[in-house]
Design a protein around this motif. Structure first.
Motif, mmCIF file in Angstrom:
data_model
loop_
_atom_site.group_PDB
_atom_site.id
_atom_site.type_symbol
_atom_site.label_atom_id
_atom_site.label_comp_id
_atom_site.label_asym_id
_atom_site.label_seq_id
_atom_site.Cartn_x
_atom_site.Cartn_y
_atom_site.Cartn_z
ATOM 1 N N GLN A 155 0.835 -1.206 0.000
ATOM 2 C CA GLN A 155 0.000 0.000 0.000
ATOM 3 C C GLN A 155 0.872 1.260 0.000
ATOM 4 O O GLN A 155 0.623 2.209 -0.747
ATOM 5 N N THR A 156 1.905 1.257 0.827
ATOM 6 C CA THR A 156 2.810 2.417 0.896
ATOM 7 C C THR A 156 3.556 2.621 -0.411
ATOM 8 O O THR A 156 3.658 3.744 -0.924
ATOM 9 N N PHE A 157 4.076 1.542 -0.979
ATOM 10 C CA PHE A 157 4.883 1.646 -2.200
ATOM 11 C C PHE A 157 4.028 2.120 -3.371
ATOM 12 O O PHE A 157 4.482 2.903 -4.211
ATOM 13 N N LYS A 158 2.774 1.653 -3.444
ATOM 14 C CA LYS A 158 1.895 2.093 -4.535
ATOM 15 C C LYS A 158 1.635 3.595 -4.444
ATOM 16 O O LYS A 158 1.609 4.291 -5.455
ATOM 17 N N LYS A 159 1.440 4.089 -3.214
ATOM 18 C CA LYS A 159 1.204 5.523 -3.038
ATOM 19 C C LYS A 159 2.457 6.346 -3.307
ATOM 20 O O LYS A 159 2.403 7.412 -3.909
ATOM 21 N N GLN A 160 3.606 5.834 -2.857
ATOM 22 C CA GLN A 160 4.837 6.616 -2.937
ATOM 23 C C GLN A 160 5.487 6.562 -4.314
ATOM 24 O O GLN A 160 6.012 7.567 -4.808
ATOM 25 N N PHE A 161 5.435 5.378 -4.942
ATOM 26 C CA PHE A 161 6.160 5.191 -6.197
ATOM 27 C C PHE A 161 5.248 4.968 -7.400
ATOM 28 O O PHE A 161 5.687 5.079 -8.550
ATOM 29 N N GLY A 162 3.977 4.618 -7.154
ATOM 30 C CA GLY A 162 3.084 4.272 -8.245
ATOM 31 C C GLY A 162 3.273 2.837 -8.688
ATOM 32 O O GLY A 162 4.147 2.127 -8.187
ATOM 33 N N GLY A 163 2.451 2.423 -9.638
ATOM 34 C CA GLY A 163 2.569 1.062 -10.140
ATOM 35 C C GLY A 163 2.090 0.030 -9.139
ATOM 36 O O GLY A 163 1.377 0.340 -8.177
ATOM 37 N N GLN A 236 9.014 2.207 8.836
ATOM 38 C CA GLN A 236 8.056 1.436 9.615
ATOM 39 C C GLN A 236 6.648 1.829 9.218
ATOM 40 O O GLN A 236 6.382 2.993 8.859
ATOM 41 N N SER A 237 5.738 0.886 9.254
ATOM 42 C CA SER A 237 4.341 1.117 8.883
ATOM 43 C C SER A 237 3.560 1.679 10.056
ATOM 44 O O SER A 237 4.034 1.659 11.198
ATOM 45 N N LYS A 299 -7.539 -5.832 2.069
ATOM 46 C CA LYS A 299 -7.407 -7.096 1.344
ATOM 47 C C LYS A 299 -8.451 -7.194 0.238
ATOM 48 O O LYS A 299 -8.161 -7.658 -0.876
ATOM 49 N N ARG A 300 -9.676 -6.724 0.522
ATOM 50 C CA ARG A 300 -10.722 -6.737 -0.504
ATOM 51 C C ARG A 300 -10.314 -5.869 -1.691
ATOM 52 O O ARG A 300 -10.460 -6.281 -2.855
ATOM 53 N N ASP A 301 -9.766 -4.690 -1.419
ATOM 54 C CA ASP A 301 -9.322 -3.796 -2.496
ATOM 55 C C ASP A 301 -8.196 -4.433 -3.298
ATOM 56 O O ASP A 301 -8.155 -4.310 -4.527
#
Length: 308
Positions: A155-163, A236-237, A299-301
């Protein structure tokens, strides 16, 4: 020895002709991704306790991956899990909301915290100080059904880096590999297989001893006493709710109630065994499905995205 998911599913529990008959076998699910021999050793006392308490033959179902335990719970081949991955519980719940009951949540003995963190680690002598420093580098994830080992960092990586993980988050990383578990992620960093990787920890207690709970402690106890001097945490998350204690609803109702009572008795009367089995200085606290609603939604998303 580790069981594959398929082998795990062959461990069918034999019920008597009368559904009310108490089963003679109890199947304890153990999440994969760590040293199988040590995991079975850490749960041997659980088997001893339940065999005596319930008059059963407790079988330890140590799957090779998280999905083995998920499928075992859905198929009635696993009867209880003492500390489930929240994301794996979400997978079970989304496929069959009535498959299991939440007995409780593991709670830290010392500060009563009810959560843990996903962390990104690198070697202590590496130059990497933040996530952006890992651009173009190799990265290790744990298991697709792990909360800290994939769901939260994803979730963090998608927001920060895209893809997505499939395109290495807009090709931020040179590679993203599912190692199979938290232990493999840590060893992958130590052995230069990964420049960075994720794992889980409470971030509570003494750093050098690997904190009160998490993946570091098991490795320190095994054969890496100086582990915390060899790695460094660079991310850290937010807090993740600790894993739920689960029991299968496919058990006969009377027997299921006895299993739940025995789980709570184990925590109270042989707490050292419970601590060893769940991998941290923790006890059982009250919890419901609502405590995991955020993880279920995430998880559903993710599942929608994978089908889209």
């Amino acid at each position: 020895m580790k069981l594959t998911s398929l082998a795990l599913l062959t461990g069918v529990m034999a019920f008597g002709v009368n559904a009310a008959d108490a089963p003679k076998q109890l199947n304890l699910g153990i999440l994969g991704g760590q040293n199988a021999t040590q995991q079975i050793g850490d749960n041997q006392c659980v088997k001893t306790f339940f065999d005596k308490e319930l008059g059963v033959d407790t079988q330890m179902r140590n799957a090779s991956d998280y999905s083995g335990v998920i499928q075992g719970l859905l198929g009635g081949k696993i009867d209880m899990v003492l500390s489930m991955s929240p994301a794996s519980f979400a997978s079970v719940y989304l496929q069959d909301p009535k498959a299991v009951d939440v007995v409780g949540i593991v709670v830290d003995d010392k500060d009563q915290s009810r959560g843990y963190h996903s962390v990104v680690i690198v070697k202590a002598d590496s130059p990497y100080k933040k996530l952006e420093d890992l651009k173009g580098k190799s990265f290790g994830m744990a298991d697709p059904d792990s909360t800290s080992g994939f769901l939260m960092p994803n979730q963090t990586f998608k927001k920060q880096f895209g893809g997505t993980v499939d395109d290495k988050y807009n090709n931020t990383f040179s590679s993203v590999t599912f190692s199979g578990g938290h232990e493999q992620d840590i060893l992958g960093v130590l052995n230069n297989q990964f420049d960075g990787a994720v794992t889980w920890t409470s971030l509570v207690g003494d750093y050098n001893s690997g904190y009160t709970s998490g993946a570091f402690g098991r490795l320190i106890r095994m054969d890496h006493p100086d582990l915390m001097k060899q790695i460094r945490i660079i991310w850290q998350s937010p807090l993740i709710p600790n894993g739920p204690v689960l029991v299968s609803n496919k058990l006969p109702a009377d027997f299921k109630a006895k299993v739940v009572a025995a789980i709570k008795k184990l925590d109270k009367e042989d707490h050292a065994c419970f601590v060893k089995a769940v991998g941290g200085e923790q006890h059982i606290g009250n919890a419901t499905v609502a405590d995991y609603q955020n993880i279920i939604d995430m998880k559903r998303d993710l599942m929608k995205g994978s089908r889209g």
